[in-house]
Design a protein around this motif. Structure first.
Motif, short mmCIF file in Angstrom:
data_model
loop_
_atom_site.label_atom_id
_atom_site.label_comp_id
_atom_site.label_asym_id
_atom_site.label_seq_id
_atom_site.Cartn_x
_atom_site.Cartn_y
_atom_site.Cartn_z
N ILE A 1 0.83 -1.20 0.00
CA ILE A 1 0.00 0.00 0.00
C ILE A 1 0.86 1.25 0.00
O ILE A 1 0.59 2.22 -0.73
CB ILE A 1 -0.98 0.00 1.20
CG1 ILE A 1 -2.10 -1.02 0.96
CG2 ILE A 1 -1.56 1.40 1.42
CD1 ILE A 1 -3.13 -1.09 2.06
N LEU B 1 -5.60 2.94 -6.22
CA LEU B 1 -6.87 2.28 -5.92
C LEU B 1 -6.78 0.79 -6.21
O LEU B 1 -7.20 -0.05 -5.40
CB LEU B 1 -8.00 2.92 -6.75
CG LEU B 1 -8.23 4.41 -6.52
CD1 LEU B 1 -9.35 4.92 -7.42
CD2 LEU B 1 -8.56 4.69 -5.06
N VAL B 2 -6.20 0.43 -7.37
CA VAL B 2 -6.00 -0.98 -7.71
C VAL B 2 -5.03 -1.63 -6.73
O VAL B 2 -5.30 -2.72 -6.20
CB VAL B 2 -5.46 -1.13 -9.16
CG1 VAL B 2 -5.10 -2.59 -9.46
CG2 VAL B 2 -6.48 -0.62 -10.16
N VAL C 1 -4.13 -0.76 -3.62
CA VAL C 1 -4.66 -0.86 -2.25
C VAL C 1 -5.71 -1.96 -2.17
O VAL C 1 -5.67 -2.81 -1.26
CB VAL C 1 -5.25 0.49 -1.80
CG1 VAL C 1 -6.05 0.32 -0.51
CG2 VAL C 1 -4.14 1.52 -1.60
N CYS C 2 -6.66 -1.98 -3.12
CA CYS C 2 -7.73 -2.99 -3.10
C CYS C 2 -7.16 -4.40 -3.23
O CYS C 2 -7.57 -5.32 -2.49
CB CYS C 2 -8.73 -2.72 -4.22
SG CYS C 2 -9.75 -1.25 -3.97
N PHE C 3 -6.20 -4.60 -4.14
CA PHE C 3 -5.62 -5.93 -4.35
C PHE C 3 -4.84 -6.38 -3.12
O PHE C 3 -4.92 -7.54 -2.71
CB PHE C 3 -4.72 -5.92 -5.59
CG PHE C 3 -4.22 -7.28 -5.98
CD1 PHE C 3 -5.10 -8.26 -6.44
CD2 PHE C 3 -2.87 -7.60 -5.91
CE1 PHE C 3 -4.64 -9.51 -6.80
CE2 PHE C 3 -2.41 -8.85 -6.28
CZ PHE C 3 -3.30 -9.82 -6.72
N ILE D 1 -5.34 -5.53 -0.02
CA ILE D 1 -6.27 -5.85 1.07
C ILE D 1 -7.02 -7.15 0.79
O ILE D 1 -7.16 -8.00 1.68
CB ILE D 1 -7.27 -4.68 1.27
CG1 ILE D 1 -6.53 -3.44 1.80
CG2 ILE D 1 -8.38 -5.07 2.25
CD1 ILE D 1 -7.38 -2.20 1.85
N LEU D 2 -7.50 -7.32 -0.46
CA LEU D 2 -8.25 -8.52 -0.81
C LEU D 2 -7.42 -9.80 -0.67
O LEU D 2 -7.94 -10.85 -0.33
CB LEU D 2 -8.78 -8.40 -2.25
CG LEU D 2 -9.94 -7.42 -2.46
CD1 LEU D 2 -10.24 -7.27 -3.95
CD2 LEU D 2 -11.18 -7.88 -1.71
N SER E 1 -2.90 -3.94 5.05
CA SER E 1 -4.13 -3.43 5.66
C SER E 1 -4.08 -1.91 5.70
O SER E 1 -3.00 -1.30 5.71
CB SER E 1 -4.29 -3.98 7.08
OG SER E 1 -3.18 -3.61 7.88
#
Length: 297
Positions: free
Chosen positions: A95, A257-258, A260-262, A264-265, A270
């Motif tokens: 992140i 955005l990509v 951070v989302c990836f 976390i998923l 975190s």
């Protein structure tokens, strides 16, 4: 489908690949491949691939007076920039890297003001200030205790070094990109990068235990070499043939955005309060710094 639509899809695909790279490359380092060894694989793979497709480009001879600039661009764009990013990724988190690499447009604005005397407006100045505050917040206050991130402040600082060097590379390469076909230019830039990287990275390449690497690590290495390096350069080169540089550059907002989302998923990182605040400051700062200023009527 129009060429413009294809160009937009190409720019978007390149940004998505970059966003995924923060987590995928982190998975490989340092247990399977150390960061400098990874850079050798990346640059060597890209150099071979660009030499393979170079015959499809128009035949162009490099002007002798351009070799100095080409060598400097090769060292900045394919050596210092990449080494700083991958070492930073080993030391920090996905992140943090996804957020901090997006300050490149801010660095470009600053360097353009210093080297080519471009005017910094109040809007751009505010964007630079907010973006740098966000970056400093992550560097100074974003430290966490994580086994896979042994020195987050230093790693975050290396991301800023990466963005600064890459911003300088973009300014220096601008003249070359307008003069030479991308395939011709990139084959030489990556060849220079390979030659300079070899003595720096060889010891870590020789440590790779190829016979014991899990299958998914081979896949991650292939993704970084083929996707993050070769395909993204191709996609962006095609996008620039149909779109303005500012339009292609706007896709930088999608990368964090990509990323951070990836992260976390997949459970690899975190969100914390400081990361959220820093991300908002950096993205809004980049938006202000790169947004064209309307002339006074």
């Amino acid at each position: 489908m129009s060429k413009r639509t294809l160009a937009l899809l190409a720019a978007f695909a390149a940004t998505v690949i970059y966003g995924l790279n923060h987590t995928i490359a982190k998975d490989v380092m340092p247990d399977y491949v150390k960061p400098f060894g990874f850079i050798f694989l990346r640059v060597a793979g890209a150099a071979i691939l660009f030499w393979c497709i170079a015959p499809f480009a128009p035949k162009q001879k490099i002007d002798p007076k351009d070799w100095g600039r080409i060598i400097i661009c090769g060292i900045m764009g394919m050596v210092i920039n990449m080494l700083a990013f991958f070492k930073g990724l080993q030391l920090s988190t996905p992140i943090n890297s996804a957020v901090l690499v997006t300050i490149t447009p801010i660095i470009v604005v600053l360097l353009s003001a210093i080297f080519i005397k471009e005017k910094i407006t109040v809007q751009k100045g505010l964007g630079i200030f907010l973006g740098l505050v966000g970056a400093l917040a992550l560097i100074l206050f974003g430290a966490e205790i994580r086994a896979d991130a042994p020195n987050i402040p230093l790693g975050n600082f290396l991301f800023v070094v990466n963005a600064t060097v890459y911003g300088t590379y973009l300014i220096l390469a601008k003249k070359l990109i307008s003069k030479y076909h991308p395939f011709v230019l990139l084959k030489w830039l990556f060849t220079i990068g390979l030659i300079v990287n070899l003595p720096i990275t060889f010891s870590e390449v020789s440590e790779i235990q190829w016979t014991t690497l899990p299958v998914h690590i081979y896949g991650a290495i292939l993704f970084v070499v083929l996707g993050t390096t070769f395909c993204t350069y191709l996609f962006n080169a095609f996008a620039l043939t149909q779109l303005k540089a500012s339009t292609v550059g706007a896709f930088v907002y999608v990368q964090p955005l990509v990323g951070v989302c990836f992260a976390i998923l997949t459970g690899k990182d975190s969100l914390t309060q400081i990361k959220i605040i820093a991300m908002i400051l950096v993205i809004f700062g980049v938006y202000l710094a790169s947004k064209p200023v309307k002339p006074n009527l």
